[in-house]
Each structure stands twice: as structure tokens, then as C-alpha cells.
Design an enzyme around this catalytic site. Structure first.
Site, PDB file in Angstrom:
ATOM      1  CG  ASN A  11      -1.668   1.237   1.529  1.00  0.00           C
ATOM      2  OD1 ASN A  11      -1.814   1.876   0.536  1.00  0.00           O
ATOM      3  ND2 ASN A  11      -2.300   1.505   2.262  1.00  0.00           N
ATOM      4  CE  LYS A  13       0.413   3.566   4.965  1.00  0.00           C
ATOM      5  NZ  LYS A  13      -0.114   3.533   6.234  1.00  0.00           N
ATOM      6  CG  HIS A 103      -5.895   1.428   4.976  1.00  0.00           C
ATOM      7  ND1 HIS A 103      -5.399   2.623   5.587  1.00  0.00           N
ATOM      8  CD2 HIS A 103      -4.803   0.658   4.491  1.00  0.00           C
ATOM      9  CE1 HIS A 103      -4.151   2.095   6.088  1.00  0.00           C
ATOM     10  NE2 HIS A 103      -3.926   0.970   5.425  1.00  0.00           N
ATOM     11  CD  GLU A 105      -3.275   5.100   6.527  1.00  0.00           C
ATOM     12  OE1 GLU A 105      -3.217   5.257   5.353  1.00  0.00           O
ATOM     13  OE2 GLU A 105      -2.219   4.615   7.307  1.00  0.00           O
ATOM     14  CD  GLU A 175      -3.637  -2.860   7.424  1.00  0.00           C
ATOM     15  OE1 GLU A 175      -2.613  -3.136   6.851  1.00  0.00           O
ATOM     16  OE2 GLU A 175      -4.491  -2.094   6.876  1.00  0.00           O
ATOM     17  N   GLY A 181       1.866   2.164  10.783  1.00  0.00           N
ATOM     18  CA  GLY A 181       2.857   3.346  10.507  1.00  0.00           C
ATOM     19  C   GLY A 181       3.590   3.714  11.958  1.00  0.00           C
ATOM     20  CB  SER A 221       4.889  -1.619  12.015  1.00  0.00           C
ATOM     21  OG  SER A 221       4.339  -0.341  12.368  1.00  0.00           O
TER      22      SER A 221
HETATM   23  C1  PEP Z   1      -0.896  -0.081   5.799  1.00  0.00           C
HETATM   24  O1  PEP Z   1      -0.674   0.946   5.303  1.00  0.00           O
HETATM   25  O2  PEP Z   1      -2.004  -0.784   5.674  1.00  0.00           O
HETATM   26  C2  PEP Z   1       0.015  -0.522   6.691  1.00  0.00           C
HETATM   27  C3  PEP Z   1       0.185  -1.724   7.526  1.00  0.00           C
HETATM   28  O3  PEP Z   1       1.246   0.327   6.930  1.00  0.00           O
HETATM   29  P1  PEP Z   1       2.549   0.179   7.755  1.00  0.00           P
HETATM   30  O4  PEP Z   1       3.232  -1.073   6.989  1.00  0.00           O
HETATM   31  O5  PEP Z   1       3.457   1.383   7.326  1.00  0.00           O
HETATM   32  O6  PEP Z   1       2.148   0.015   9.289  1.00  0.00           O
END
Ligand code: PEP
Length: 263
Positions: A11, A13, A103, A105, A175, A181, A221
Site C-alpha cells: 500500500n 498510500k 483501510h 486511514e 490491521e 505506521g 509495521s
Molecule cells: C498499511 O498501510 O496498511 C500499513 C500496514 O502500513 P505500515 O506497514 O506502514 O504500518
């Protein structure tokens, strides 16, 4: 027990430029072809920003490689007066086979409700896309012992009205919001527990076979250093990767870890 091919998503982003996106796609495709060979034990999909889908799609096609293309979001309707939105049909037209839905976000920064996420999921499926449905709890929900209840509520709302036939085109990404992040990762044991509970919800909504077949990615992460132990868990079928997907070498190492966990 049906085998589940691990799936790793990148992703991107709201990062990259057009040139950087093309370069990243080229490096990921080349690395996968060189390292694991097409058809090796992992499915890989990248989710660039909308304006770069055509550019990235052209690079991936030119490489003839094993990387699929996805949109980071999808609107609920095929077309219409929805300024700024992008439909599943448009994503297909741009070469996408996948779309992210729900997601964190979008849920927590942009305020998307469980119901809207469900509408988007159904729209992605009716456009013929594979959908990666993201679910996960916030920190206060985790600390309040509500992880499984939040995941179940999000799953039931999103999957309402999705028939068993279409479920084969759904991947779930667990997630935990506090891990995205932030550099904090769920322990493999905690993640496994949440994944097993998610699989049990799918079993109760559909049946045991559907639950065994559905792939559940972990996201939050994931890095080259922690990917293998997460993906070794029996109910973790690859990962959805944010920050580490922006470095081809890191992303390729994570794809390699998922390929090594194929069961
Ligand atoms: C994501 O954007 O779905 C995500 C898991 O980000 P990160 O790996 O940066 O935590």
C-alpha cells in the site's frame, strides 16, 4: 485442509511521484522474477496512488511479471455525479484486478462507517475486482479487551450480502490501527489469536470450508525483520505492507518471507 497461497500487498498510500512509482514497480517486478520466479509461492499486488495506476500498470505489463495492480479505494457506484470518486469499473479499465476497502486511514481519518465500507466492498466485487477488506481495532478498543468484538462488527457489516461465491474474491487484512505506521507490531501470538477469531467469524457467517479457504493478511509495521515470524503463524496468510513497501528491497524481502511460509 485447503492450501492458502500467501498474498502480500504494497500500500503506497499518498507517496511516490510518477517517476518514483514507475521505478518502484520496475524494481519490485524485476526482483520477484529474479528471486522467486513467476508462480512461486506468493501472490503480490501493489496499490499505487490513483494518478499513477496507468503508469505502474504499463510497467508491470511490460515486465510480464507476477505483480498485480490494485486501487487504494473504490466508490460505491459504477458511475455518476460523485466528484472526486473512482469506481470499480474505472479501476478495471485502468488494469486493476484488486481494490483495498476499509483501510483504517479511510475509516478513522476520513470517517468511513462500517456500512459505507460494506457498500464499497459489494461495489468492488460487482465490478469483478478482488477486494482486500481491512479490519482492526484502535488502541483504546484493544486496551478495553474489545479487539475481537470490533473485528467481528466490522466483518459482519462489510460481508453482509456477500454470497459464498463472491467470498472467494475477498481477502481480509487484519490491521490493528495502533500498529499502522507506528513501528509497533502485534506479537505473532497476538496476531495469530486475532486471525483465528476472524476465521471463526467467517465460519459462523458461511461455513468451515469458506473459513479455511479465505486468506487473512496481517498489516501493521511489518518489516523484513519481523515478517517471517508473523507469516509462520498458521492463520496468517501474508501481509499488507505500508511503509516498507516503498523500498523495493524491503518489500521483496517481505514477499520472500511470505513465499517461504507457503503451506
Ligand atoms: C498499511 O498501510 O496498511 C500499513 C500496514 O502500513 P505500515 O506497514 O506502514 O504500518
Amino acid at each position: 485442509m485447503p492450501s492458502r497461497k500467501p498474498i502480500v500487498g504494497g500500500n503506497w498510500k499518498m507517496y511516490t511521484t510518477q517517476d518514483a512509482a514507475a521505478g518502484l514497480a520496475r524494481d519490485v517486478a524485476a526482483g520477484l522474477i529474479a528471486g522467486t520466479g513467476e508462480g512461486a509461492g506468493v501472490e503480490v499486488v501493489v496499490f499505487p496512488p490513483f494518478p499513477y495506476l496507468l503508469t505502474v500498470g504499463a510497467v508491470l505489463r511490460e515486465r510480464g511479471g507476477p505483480v498485480a495492480l490494485g486501487g487504494q479505494d473504490v466508490w460505491t457506484q459504477p458511475e455518476g455525479a460523485f466528484t472526486g470518486e473512482v469506481s470499480g469499473e474505472m479501476l478495471r479499465d485502468c488494469g486493476c484486478t484488486h481494490a483495498l476497502v476499509g483501510h483504517s486511514e479511510r475509516r478513522h481519518v476520513l470517517g468511513e462507517s462500517d456500512e459505507l465500507v460494506g457498500e464499497k466492498l459489494r461495489a468492488a466485487l460487482s465490478a469483478g475486482l478482488h477486494a482486500v477488506l481491512c479490519v482492526g481495532e484502535k488502541l483504546d478498543e484493544r486496551e478495553g479487551g474489545r479487539t475481537d468484538a470490533v473485528n467481528e462488527r466490522q466483518l459482519r457489516a462489510a460481508l453482509a450480502g456477500v454470497g459464498a461465491g463472491d467470498l472467494s474474491r475477498v481477502v481480509i487484512a487484519y490491521e490493528p490501527v495502533w500498529a499502522i505506521g507506528t513501528g509497533k507490531t502485534a506479537t505473532p501470538e497476538d496476531a495469530q489469536r486475532a486471525h483465528a477469531a476472524i476465521r471463526a467469524v467467517v465460519a459462523s457467517m458461511y461455513d468451515a470450508d469458506a473459513a479455511e479457504a479465505i486468506r487473512i493478511q496481517y498489516g501493521g509495521s511489518v518489516k523484513p525483520g519481523n515478517a517471517a515470524e508473523l507469516f509462520a503463524q498458521p492463520d496468517i496468510d501474508g501481509g499488507l505492507i505500508g511503509g516498507a513497501s516503498l523500498q523495493a528491497s524491503d518489500f521483496l524481502a517481505i514477499c520472500g518471507a511470505a513465499g517461504g511460509s507457503a503451506r
